[in-house]
Design an enzyme around this catalytic site. Structure first.
Site, short mmCIF file in Angstrom:
data_model
loop_
_atom_site.label_atom_id
_atom_site.label_comp_id
_atom_site.label_asym_id
_atom_site.label_seq_id
_atom_site.Cartn_x
_atom_site.Cartn_y
_atom_site.Cartn_z
N GLY A 1 33.23 -67.03 11.33
CA GLY A 1 32.49 -67.47 12.50
C GLY A 1 30.99 -67.30 12.41
N LEU B 1 43.84 -82.18 12.05
CA LEU B 1 44.23 -82.59 13.39
C LEU B 1 44.90 -83.97 13.35
CD1 LEU B 1 40.91 -81.39 14.99
CD2 LEU B 1 43.18 -80.44 15.54
N ASN C 1 32.67 -82.08 13.55
CA ASN C 1 33.04 -81.08 12.54
C ASN C 1 31.86 -80.80 11.62
OD1 ASN C 1 34.93 -79.49 10.85
ND2 ASN C 1 34.59 -81.14 9.38
N HIS D 1 31.00 -79.85 7.86
CA HIS D 1 31.65 -79.88 6.55
C HIS D 1 30.61 -79.66 5.46
CE1 HIS D 1 34.62 -80.66 3.55
NE2 HIS D 1 33.98 -81.71 3.08
N ASP E 1 37.41 -85.74 7.24
CA ASP E 1 36.01 -85.70 6.81
C ASP E 1 35.42 -87.08 6.56
OD1 ASP E 1 36.77 -82.72 4.96
OD2 ASP E 1 36.08 -82.96 7.01
N1 LIG Z 1 41.97 -85.26 11.40
C1 LIG Z 1 40.98 -84.42 11.07
N2 LIG Z 1 41.18 -83.10 11.18
C2 LIG Z 1 40.19 -82.25 10.83
C3 LIG Z 1 38.96 -82.74 10.31
C4 LIG Z 1 38.78 -84.15 10.22
O1 LIG Z 1 37.70 -84.64 9.81
N3 LIG Z 1 39.81 -84.95 10.61
N4 LIG Z 1 37.98 -81.83 9.85
C5 LIG Z 1 38.57 -80.53 9.60
C6 LIG Z 1 37.84 -79.48 8.88
N5 LIG Z 1 38.13 -79.66 7.47
C7 LIG Z 1 37.05 -80.04 6.70
O2 LIG Z 1 35.90 -80.13 7.16
C8 LIG Z 1 39.42 -79.45 6.90
C9 LIG Z 1 40.14 -78.34 7.29
C10 LIG Z 1 41.41 -78.11 6.73
C11 LIG Z 1 41.95 -78.98 5.81
C12 LIG Z 1 43.32 -78.72 5.24
O3 LIG Z 1 43.69 -79.23 4.20
N6 LIG Z 1 44.09 -77.92 5.99
C13 LIG Z 1 45.48 -77.62 5.60
C14 LIG Z 1 45.70 -76.12 5.60
C15 LIG Z 1 44.68 -75.47 4.67
C16 LIG Z 1 44.65 -73.94 4.87
O4 LIG Z 1 45.35 -73.43 5.76
O5 LIG Z 1 43.86 -73.31 4.13
C17 LIG Z 1 46.43 -78.22 6.61
O6 LIG Z 1 46.00 -78.46 7.78
O7 LIG Z 1 47.60 -78.39 6.24
C18 LIG Z 1 41.22 -80.09 5.41
C19 LIG Z 1 39.94 -80.33 5.96
C20 LIG Z 1 39.26 -80.01 10.82
N7 LIG Z 1 40.37 -80.89 10.98
N1 LIG Z 2 36.57 -78.27 5.56
C1 LIG Z 2 36.03 -77.42 6.56
C2 LIG Z 2 35.20 -76.33 5.94
O1 LIG Z 2 35.29 -76.05 4.74
N2 LIG Z 2 34.38 -75.68 6.77
C3 LIG Z 2 33.57 -74.60 6.29
O2 LIG Z 2 34.14 -73.35 6.65
C4 LIG Z 2 33.09 -72.39 6.70
C5 LIG Z 2 33.20 -71.61 7.98
O3 LIG Z 2 32.35 -70.50 7.90
P1 LIG Z 2 32.18 -69.57 9.19
O4 LIG Z 2 33.57 -69.22 9.68
O5 LIG Z 2 31.41 -68.37 8.67
O6 LIG Z 2 31.41 -70.36 10.22
C6 LIG Z 2 31.77 -73.16 6.63
O7 LIG Z 2 31.24 -73.11 5.33
C7 LIG Z 2 32.21 -74.57 6.95
O8 LIG Z 2 31.38 -75.56 6.37
#
Ligand SMILES: Nc1nc2c(c(=O)[nH]1)N[C@@H](CN(C=O)c1ccc(C(=O)N[C@@H](CCC(=O)O)C(=O)O)cc1)CN2
Ligand SMILES: NCC(=O)N[C@@H]1O[C@H](COP(=O)([O-])[O-])[C@@H](O)[C@H]1O
Length: 219
Positions: free
Chosen positions: A15, A108, A125, A127, A167
């Site tokens: 966070g 999501l 989001n 990223h 993303d």
């Molecule tokens: N539909 C969408 N959902 C989310 C997005 C998005 O753009 N479209 N952004 C994400 C954040 N994110 C990258 O920025 C991201 C987060 C998680 C995953 C992923 O593969 N998650 C897996 C579990 C991985 C784990 O638990 O370590 C899963 O959900 O099965 C990919 C991208 C927020 N959601």
């Molecule tokens: N694909 C999503 C992703 O990789 N998000 C990344 O998780 C970290 C959260 O850090 P934080 O919990 O310290 O804010 C950040 O680096 C953010 O860009």
């Protein structure tokens, strides 16, 4: 200053970006009302940061939904859809105008996205990559490996709209990060540099979205 934008934050980890937003809001430099912080991980330190800032929190547990379904691909899909539908209900009950994903490590589904779209709630989001470059998890590490292999010379961070395709939503703010030879070879050092750039990017990007939403109120 017009009334603040009601904002819900989704997290999964430390966070630090949430803390950057909290600090800016508390300093009166970001016109948002942080109405709730939700995490899909109970041990997310970001929940503690929210509690210290007197922001309501909630832990939304996917395991509970998976245990109620058969351990099959269809069962996992059903669990995720029920999880996402309930997450949407939980969030909409707070009547937010904006949802910000700050390290929310859960993809999501339309069961979440559609109810929020119907309610007119914006979802963005943070990223740590350039548009279309390293979608998904571990983006910083993957970009660093690509640079070490001589395949790229820059990466970046961005705030983007959230759509079903991970993303790939419209970029709102992109900050490029050129790699520096003789400085960035150490992944840990490079990651720290990226995170410091994120903290500024998230404030500027969320601020842009807040201004858009406030302008839309007047229409
Ligand atoms: N539909 C969408 N959902 C989310 C997005 C998005 O753009 N479209 N952004 C994400 C954040 N994110 C990258 O920025 C991201 C987060 C998680 C995953 C992923 O593969 N998650 C897996 C579990 C991985 C784990 O638990 O370590 C899963 O959900 O099965 C990919 C991208 C927020 N959601
Ligand atoms: N694909 C999503 C992703 O990789 N998000 C990344 O998780 C970290 C959260 O850090 P934080 O919990 O310290 O804010 C950040 O680096 C953010 O860009």
């Amino acid at each position: 200053m017009t009334s603040p934008i009601r904002t819900t934050i989704l997290i999964s980890g430390s966070g630090t970006n949430l803390q950057a937003v909290i600090d800016k809001v508390q300093a009166g430099a970001l016109n948002a009302q942080l109405i709730r912080v939700l995490s899909n991980r109970k041990d997310a330190f970001g929940l503690e940061r929210a509690r210290k800032a007197s922001i309501p929190t909630h832990y939304h547990n996917l395991v509970k939904y998976k245990k109620a379904q058969p351990a099959t691909p269809e069962g996992v899909q059903a669990a995720r859809e029920e999880y996402d539908a309930e997450l949407a209900r939980l969030i909409l009950a707070d009547q937010p105008e904006l949802v910000v994903c700050l390290g929310f490590m859960h993809i999501l589904s339309p069961q979440f996205l559609s109810p929020l779209e119907e309610a007119g709630v914006r979802i963005v989001n943070l990223h740590p990559a350039l548009p279309g470059a390293f979608n998904g998890v571990n983006a910083i590490e993957r970009a660093h490996a690509a640079w070490m292999e001589g395949r790229i010379d820059k990466t970046g961070v961005m705030i983007h709209d959230v759509i079903s395709e991970v993303d790939m939503g419209q970029p709102i703010l992109v900050r490029e990060i050129p790699f520096v030879k003789g400085q960035d070879e150490d992944l840990e050092v490079f990651e720290k540099r990226v995170h410091e750039i994120e903290w500024g990017t998230v404030i500027e990007g969320v601020g842009m979205v807040i201004e858009e939403l406030q302008a839309a109120r007047k229409q």
